[in-house]
Write an enzyme that holds these catalytic residues in place. Structure first.
Site, short mmCIF file in Angstrom:
data_model
loop_
_atom_site.label_atom_id
_atom_site.label_comp_id
_atom_site.label_asym_id
_atom_site.label_seq_id
_atom_site.Cartn_x
_atom_site.Cartn_y
_atom_site.Cartn_z
N ASP A 107 9.31 11.57 9.02
CA ASP A 107 7.99 11.75 8.43
C ASP A 107 7.07 10.57 8.69
O ASP A 107 7.51 9.42 8.79
CB ASP A 107 8.10 11.89 6.91
CG ASP A 107 8.50 13.29 6.48
OD1 ASP A 107 8.94 14.08 7.32
OD2 ASP A 107 8.38 13.57 5.27
N HIS A 158 12.04 8.18 7.79
CA HIS A 158 10.67 7.83 8.15
C HIS A 158 10.70 6.81 9.30
O HIS A 158 11.33 5.76 9.16
CB HIS A 158 9.94 7.18 6.97
CG HIS A 158 9.85 8.05 5.76
ND1 HIS A 158 10.91 8.23 4.89
CD2 HIS A 158 8.82 8.79 5.27
CE1 HIS A 158 10.52 9.04 3.91
NE2 HIS A 158 9.28 9.38 4.11
#
Length: 269
Positions: free
Chosen positions: A81, A226
């Site tokens: 992400d 992430h």
């Protein structure tokens, strides 16, 4: 849903720092966040259910298997992400060396804008390019017009770069509701949550991130990481090697669902 998505490490991008402050403020509600958005319980569909329901689907409605049939193989999807970022080139190199496809839920402002060539590289190397909104605003806390812009802008930016609009999006912090579902359906987007999180927004300890992923992952897992955080990318080789040793096969989210397909407006986890 853990306010899982966003916190920032030291010496990272300006936007990541803002996201870290957001995550810290929401940490007290983290245990409830994945299952709830406000007082609304999320109606989610599992990858196995999608594959089973696809048994009667026509060939035109079926997704592509690629080289793996997840009805037989022990599949997992590795997702990232809020990138691309300065860490993403190293991540793409690791994925290429390990021959692992991933799904990137890219963020528009300060990310797609700043690193367009990395978005092109993701697509060229067989990864799935998806949306994480334009500026990481919580979709359930803004009005309908602003929410539409948050979803339309990355769609347009991604299409301009790779020639196709994303079909998947991940709402910031996993927060969604009926209104966002309807909007996603209108824009051709399925909502993808996760079943595994390393909470890499809380630590730069790569070994701890690796351990958290290995401890949680089961068949059909959707792993949330992430590529904006300092400790995450160094953890990826250990995550890949550890899961491969256990017999897991890495696929993109669409491959995880095949021969089913993610339907716009529905939520998957």
């Amino acid at each position: 849903m853990p306010a899982v998505n966003m916190t920032s490490p030291h010496k990272t991008t300006r936007s990541a720092k803002r996201l870290r402050r957001t995550a810290s403020a929401l940490a007290a509600g983290a245990a409830l966040a994945l299952a709830m958005t406000g007082c609304t319980k999320l109606d989610t569909t599992s990858p196995a259910t999608v594959r089973t329901d696809a048994a009667d689907a026509s060939a035109a409605d079926q997704g592509k298997f690629g080289t793996v049939d997840c009805r037989k193989a022990k599949c997992v999807a590795l997702t990232f992400d809020a990138g691309p970022s300065e860490n993403t080139p190293r991540l793409l190199k690791i994925l290429k060396e390990k021959k692992v496809p991933a799904t990137f839920f890219t963020l528009g402002k300060n990310h797609i804008e700043k690193y367009p060539e990395l978005v092109k590289q993701m697509d060229a190397e067989g990864h799935e390019v998806a949306s994480h909104t334009w500026s990481h605003k919580i979709l359930t806390k803004i009005d309908a017009k602003e929410a539409r812009k948050e979803l339309e802008r990355p769609n347009e930016a991604i299409e301009k770069l790779i020639g196709k609009k994303p079909t998947l999006m991940r709402p910031p912090q996993g927060r969604t509701n009926d209104d966002i579902n309807k909007l996603s359906k209108e824009l051709g987007l399925a909502e993808i949550l996760w079943s595994v999180t390393a909470k890499d927004y809380t630590t730069n300890d790569s070994k701890l991130i690796e351990k958290r992923v290995l401890d949680q992952t089961k068949r059909d897992g959707i792993i949330l990481l992430h590529d904006i955080y300092k400790g995450t990318v160094p953890a990826v080789p250990g995550v890949i090697d550890g899961l491969k040793k256990r017999g897991f096969v890495f696929v993109t989210v669409p491959q995880l669902l095949a021969p089913g397909k993610a339907e716009p407006g529905k939520i998957y986890r």
